[in-house]
Design a protein around this motif. Structure first.
Motif, PDB file in Angstrom:
ATOM      1  N   MET A   1       0.844  -1.183   0.000  1.00  0.00           N
ATOM      2  CA  MET A   1       0.000   0.000   0.000  1.00  0.00           C
ATOM      3  C   MET A   1       0.887   1.244   0.000  1.00  0.00           C
ATOM      4  N   ILE A   2       0.512   2.234  -0.785  1.00  0.00           N
ATOM      5  CA  ILE A   2       1.278   3.471  -0.881  1.00  0.00           C
ATOM      6  C   ILE A   2       0.785   4.444   0.180  1.00  0.00           C
ATOM      7  N   GLU A   3       1.731   5.020   0.914  1.00  0.00           N
ATOM      8  CA  GLU A   3       1.387   5.985   1.962  1.00  0.00           C
ATOM      9  C   GLU A   3       1.569   7.402   1.421  1.00  0.00           C
ATOM     10  N   ARG A   4       0.621   8.271   1.708  1.00  0.00           N
ATOM     11  CA  ARG A   4       0.695   9.658   1.258  1.00  0.00           C
ATOM     12  C   ARG A   4       1.940  10.333   1.826  1.00  0.00           C
ATOM     13  N   MET A   5       2.510  11.269   1.067  1.00  0.00           N
ATOM     14  CA  MET A   5       3.720  11.969   1.500  1.00  0.00           C
ATOM     15  C   MET A   5       3.500  12.689   2.832  1.00  0.00           C
ATOM     16  N   ASN A   7       1.898  11.809   5.314  1.00  0.00           N
ATOM     17  CA  ASN A   7       1.836  10.887   6.444  1.00  0.00           C
ATOM     18  C   ASN A   7       3.145  10.139   6.702  1.00  0.00           C
ATOM     19  N   ARG A   8       4.139  10.342   5.884  1.00  0.00           N
ATOM     20  CA  ARG A   8       5.403   9.627   6.052  1.00  0.00           C
ATOM     21  C   ARG A   8       6.240  10.263   7.155  1.00  0.00           C
ATOM     22  N   ASP A   9       6.899   9.426   7.938  1.00  0.00           N
ATOM     23  CA  ASP A   9       7.703   9.917   9.063  1.00  0.00           C
ATOM     24  C   ASP A   9       8.971  10.643   8.617  1.00  0.00           C
ATOM     25  N   ASN A  10       9.491  10.311   7.431  1.00  0.00           N
ATOM     26  CA  ASN A  10      10.753  10.909   7.004  1.00  0.00           C
ATOM     27  C   ASN A  10      10.573  12.210   6.217  1.00  0.00           C
ATOM     28  N   LYS A  25       2.212  19.925  -4.704  1.00  0.00           N
ATOM     29  CA  LYS A  25       2.993  20.181  -3.494  1.00  0.00           C
ATOM     30  C   LYS A  25       4.380  19.580  -3.673  1.00  0.00           C
ATOM     31  N   ILE A  26       5.386  20.246  -3.127  1.00  0.00           N
ATOM     32  CA  ILE A  26       6.745  19.727  -3.118  1.00  0.00           C
ATOM     33  C   ILE A  26       7.101  19.450  -1.665  1.00  0.00           C
ATOM     34  N   PHE A  27       7.499  18.210  -1.379  1.00  0.00           N
ATOM     35  CA  PHE A  27       7.871  17.791  -0.029  1.00  0.00           C
ATOM     36  C   PHE A  27       9.381  17.577   0.052  1.00  0.00           C
ATOM     37  N   PHE A  28       9.934  17.749   1.245  1.00  0.00           N
ATOM     38  CA  PHE A  28      11.352  17.541   1.476  1.00  0.00           C
ATOM     39  C   PHE A  28      11.551  16.579   2.636  1.00  0.00           C
ATOM     40  N   LEU A  29      12.629  15.820   2.572  1.00  0.00           N
ATOM     41  CA  LEU A  29      12.953  14.890   3.650  1.00  0.00           C
ATOM     42  C   LEU A  29      13.372  15.660   4.894  1.00  0.00           C
ATOM     43  N   LYS A  30      13.112  15.070   6.075  1.00  0.00           N
ATOM     44  CA  LYS A  30      13.509  15.703   7.338  1.00  0.00           C
ATOM     45  C   LYS A  30      15.026  15.802   7.447  1.00  0.00           C
TER      46      LYS A  30
END
Length: 58
Positions: A1-5, A7-10, A25-30
């Motif tokens: 299953m694919i998790e939405r960006m 909701n991801r912990d990283n 939307k543009i997301f960045f890693l922690k």
């Protein structure tokens, strides 16, 4: 299953770029050793300069 960006912990929740009026939307890693946020900022500013400022003649 694919998790939405969102909701991801990283994924950093405080560094999200959203385009108003668009579904993008543009997301960045922690944690990252790169300077990706700075590179994206420079690319966006360069794109703005090329598309908007070149059409302006004082």
């Amino acid at each position: 299953m694919i998790e939405r960006m969102e909701n991801r912990d990283n994924v950093g929740k405080e560094h999200i770029i959203e385009l108003e009026g668009h579904n993008a939307k543009i997301f960045f890693l922690k944690h990252s050793d790169s300077n990706a946020l700075k590179q994206v900022e420079e690319l966006l500013l360069d794109a703005y300069d090329n598309r908007v400022c070149k059409g302006f003649v004082p």
